[in-house]
Design an enzyme around this catalytic site. Structure first.
Site, PDB file in Angstrom:
ATOM      1  NE  ARG A  73      -4.168  -1.674   0.316  1.00 30.65           N
ATOM      2  CZ  ARG A  73      -4.240  -2.948  -0.029  1.00 30.65           C
ATOM      3  NH1 ARG A  73      -3.190  -3.547  -0.587  1.00 30.65           N
ATOM      4  NH2 ARG A  73      -5.345  -3.641   0.175  1.00 30.65           N
TER       5      ARG A  73
ATOM      6  CB  SER B 225      -8.612  -1.259   4.422  1.00 27.30           C
ATOM      7  OG  SER B 225      -8.939  -2.540   3.960  1.00 27.30           O
TER       8      SER B 225
ATOM      9  CD  GLU C  37      -5.279   2.094   2.158  1.00 32.25           C
ATOM     10  OE1 GLU C  37      -4.638   2.255   1.125  1.00 32.25           O
ATOM     11  OE2 GLU C  37      -6.513   2.048   2.198  1.00 32.25           O
TER      12      GLU C  37
HETATM   13  N1  EPU Z   1     -11.064 -10.211  10.649  1.00 35.50           N
HETATM   14  C1  EPU Z   1     -11.749 -10.272  11.849  1.00 35.50           C
HETATM   15  N2  EPU Z   1     -12.707  -9.348  12.099  1.00 35.50           N
HETATM   16  C2  EPU Z   1     -13.018  -8.366  11.219  1.00 35.50           C
HETATM   17  C3  EPU Z   1     -12.314  -8.284  10.011  1.00 35.50           C
HETATM   18  C4  EPU Z   1     -11.340  -9.226   9.737  1.00 35.50           C
HETATM   19  O1  EPU Z   1     -11.500 -11.157  12.642  1.00 35.50           O
HETATM   20  O2  EPU Z   1     -13.890  -7.564  11.527  1.00 35.50           O
HETATM   21  C5  EPU Z   1     -10.070 -11.228  10.316  1.00 35.50           C
HETATM   22  C6  EPU Z   1     -10.613 -12.117   9.196  1.00 35.50           C
HETATM   23  O3  EPU Z   1     -11.336 -13.199   9.675  1.00 35.50           O
HETATM   24  C7  EPU Z   1      -9.362 -12.571   8.500  1.00 35.50           C
HETATM   25  C8  EPU Z   1      -8.402 -11.427   8.719  1.00 35.50           C
HETATM   26  O4  EPU Z   1      -8.923 -10.632   9.769  1.00 35.50           O
HETATM   27  O5  EPU Z   1      -8.840 -13.731   9.101  1.00 35.50           O
HETATM   28  C9  EPU Z   1      -8.152 -10.621   7.476  1.00 35.50           C
HETATM   29  O6  EPU Z   1      -9.369 -10.106   6.959  1.00 35.50           O
HETATM   30  P1  EPU Z   1      -9.648 -10.008   5.374  1.00 35.50           P
HETATM   31  O7  EPU Z   1      -9.316 -11.277   4.707  1.00 35.50           O
HETATM   32  O8  EPU Z   1     -11.006  -9.429   5.200  1.00 35.50           O
HETATM   33  O9  EPU Z   1      -8.561  -9.002   4.826  1.00 35.50           O
HETATM   34  P2  EPU Z   1      -7.945  -7.672   5.454  1.00 35.50           P
HETATM   35  O10 EPU Z   1      -6.551  -7.962   5.855  1.00 35.50           O
HETATM   36  O11 EPU Z   1      -8.858  -7.116   6.461  1.00 35.50           O
HETATM   37  C10 EPU Z   1      -6.885  -6.796   3.224  1.00 35.50           C
HETATM   38  C11 EPU Z   1      -6.855  -5.514   2.458  1.00 35.50           C
HETATM   39  C12 EPU Z   1      -8.153  -5.335   1.661  1.00 35.50           C
HETATM   40  C13 EPU Z   1      -8.242  -6.509   0.691  1.00 35.50           C
HETATM   41  C14 EPU Z   1      -8.232  -7.823   1.496  1.00 35.50           C
HETATM   42  C15 EPU Z   1      -8.178  -9.022   0.589  1.00 35.50           C
HETATM   43  C16 EPU Z   1      -5.454  -3.970   3.689  1.00 35.50           C
HETATM   44  C17 EPU Z   1      -5.408  -2.766   4.566  1.00 35.50           C
HETATM   45  N3  EPU Z   1      -6.675  -4.390   3.363  1.00 35.50           N
HETATM   46  O12 EPU Z   1      -7.943  -6.709   4.164  1.00 35.50           O
HETATM   47  O13 EPU Z   1      -8.037  -4.145   0.904  1.00 35.50           O
HETATM   48  O14 EPU Z   1      -9.430  -6.428  -0.084  1.00 35.50           O
HETATM   49  O15 EPU Z   1      -7.053  -7.883   2.333  1.00 35.50           O
HETATM   50  O16 EPU Z   1      -6.906  -9.111  -0.017  1.00 35.50           O
HETATM   51  O17 EPU Z   1      -4.408  -4.496   3.301  1.00 35.50           O
HETATM   52  C18 EPU Z   1      -8.482  -1.795   0.925  1.00 35.50           C
HETATM   53  O18 EPU Z   1      -7.260  -1.606   0.863  1.00 35.50           O
HETATM   54  O19 EPU Z   1      -9.288  -0.831   0.941  1.00 35.50           O
HETATM   55  C19 EPU Z   1      -9.002  -3.162   0.988  1.00 35.50           C
HETATM   56  C20 EPU Z   1     -10.309  -3.415   1.124  1.00 35.50           C
END
Ligand code: EPU
Length: 340
Positions: free
Chosen positions: A166, A240, A336
């Site tokens: 990012r 995010s 972000e």
């Molecule tokens: N989780 C929780 N509770 C929540 C949210 C997430 O426990 O409320 C846990 C999920 O169960 C999972 C982990 O956290 O095990 C990661 O969650 P998720 O797979 O939804 O991905 P993320 O790390 O929250 C990142 C990116 C997203 C992207 C997804 C998929 C960043 C800051 N965000 O989210 O990007 O779509 O991975 O690759 O890196 C964005 O940048 O705007 C964005 C949406």
């Protein structure tokens, strides 16, 4: 279309949080030449500039005193391919998701994991957009940009952009110095599915797709995102709101002793990325509401405008999230989106 310049313009239609801020001037720019033209207009001489793409990765916390430059440069053209890659030049003003879909229809796959990311093609390099196992840097050849001080168009290579998680040179050394006007993508001619990300693999499994096509992955990613992420047309948000923080192994181990279900991913270099959504959720903030701002019910990493929120209200909630996560886990969450 000639250069459009509007005085005292509402920015509400131009930010996905749906915050009602105003700009002293709004310039809508449809070509590289119009950027040059804008620089020669006496009405806006000396005023600060804020460059806007889709407005899907920023938060306005007040009115903008200077000129908001909305990039609306169109175009999608296939260039001479290399031995290994299809090469596609995209205007900075093109909608990202529509571009992904159009390229898929033209049998130029490779961006399907990046489906449904809001915003415009020209903003993609700034934060090196990434999702479901791919980031822009892996599909990028070069870009075209307007250099503000030299007043000319320059080309930048992959190395020039210094992409990270990012992150890019446009957030650091070249912040405010270059306006991206076009992006040249490099899509491998030997297409390979990227299904390493758990969510994608399980969605494909649920659909009984053992040899998925690019379209299958596109459909799976769209379905996953629709389940987890709010549609900005319906609920204002900027995806995010925080980056996933990166910590040393010692810190991870210390946290795991107290919080065994903590979600983390190993990074190159022996460090670990923590799921910020998990941290916020575990701090008890998922679904929280403060005034008209909230933490999204289905994904705690996303802050939302529940209707009529100001940028300051959303920022106050962001601060509270940072404080509570820091107090519980000793980890600092970095916003972000760009905070204006
Ligand atoms: N989780 C929780 N509770 C929540 C949210 C997430 O426990 O409320 C846990 C999920 O169960 C999972 C982990 O956290 O095990 C990661 O969650 P998720 O797979 O939804 O991905 P993320 O790390 O929250 C990142 C990116 C997203 C992207 C997804 C998929 C960043 C800051 N965000 O989210 O990007 O779509 O991975 O690759 O890196 C964005 O940048 O705007 C964005 C949406």
């Amino acid at each position: 279309m000639p250069l459009q310049l509007v005085e005292n313009a509402s920015l509400k239609p131009y930010n996905s949080f749906g915050v009602d801020a105003r700009a002293a001037f709004l310039a809508r720019v449809a070509s590289d030449e119009q950027l040059a033209e804008l620089e020669s207009l006496p009405a806006v001489a000396g005023l600060p500039r804020l460059i806007l793409g889709g407005g899907s990765n920023l938060l306005f916390t007040g009115d903008v005193e200077g000129v908001v430059v909305k990039i609306e440069i169109p175009g999608l053209a296939e260039l001479e391919p290399s031995d290994t890659h299809w090469r596609i030049e995209v205007g900075a003003g093109e909608n990202w998701h529509a571009t992904v879909e159009r390229l898929l229809a033209l049998d130029r796959p490779g961006l399907e994991n990046l489906a449904l990311i809001p915003g415009q093609a020209g903003a993609a390099p700034i934060q090196n957009i990434g999702a479901y196992g791919i980031e822009l840097a892996e599909r990028f050849e070069s870009l075209r940009a307007w250099d503000v001080s030299q007043r000319r168009v320059v080309q930048m290579s992959l190395a020039d952009c210094n992409f990270g998680y990012r992150d890019s040179v446009f957030k650091h050394a070249l912040a405010g110095a270059r306006v991206i006007t076009g992006v040249t993508l490099a899509l491998p001619r030997q297409w390979q599915p990227v299904t390493s990300y758990v969510d994608v693999a399980s969605e494909l499994k649920a659909r009984a797709l053992t040899r998925p096509t690019a379209r299958d992955i596109f459909d799976a990613v769209v379905a996953i995102r629709c389940r987890k992420l709010p549609d900005p047309v319906l609920i204002g948000n900027a995806g995010s709101f925080f980056k996933n923080p990166v910590v040393a192994r010692e810190k991870l181990n210390e946290l795991l002793q107290h919080f065994p279900s903590l979600v983390s991913y190993p990074m190159p270099g022996g460090r670990f990325k923590l799921a910020a959504g998990w941290l916020i959720d575990a701090a008890g903030l998922k679904g929280a509401t403060r005034g008209r701002a909230g933490v999204y019910e289905k994904q705690a990493l996303v802050l939302v405008n529940r209707g009529g929120a100001t940028g300051r209200e959303i920022l106050a909630l962001a601060r509270e999230v940072q404080e509570k996560v820091a107090a519980k886990f000793g980890v600092l969450l970095e916003p972000e989106p760009v905070i204006v």
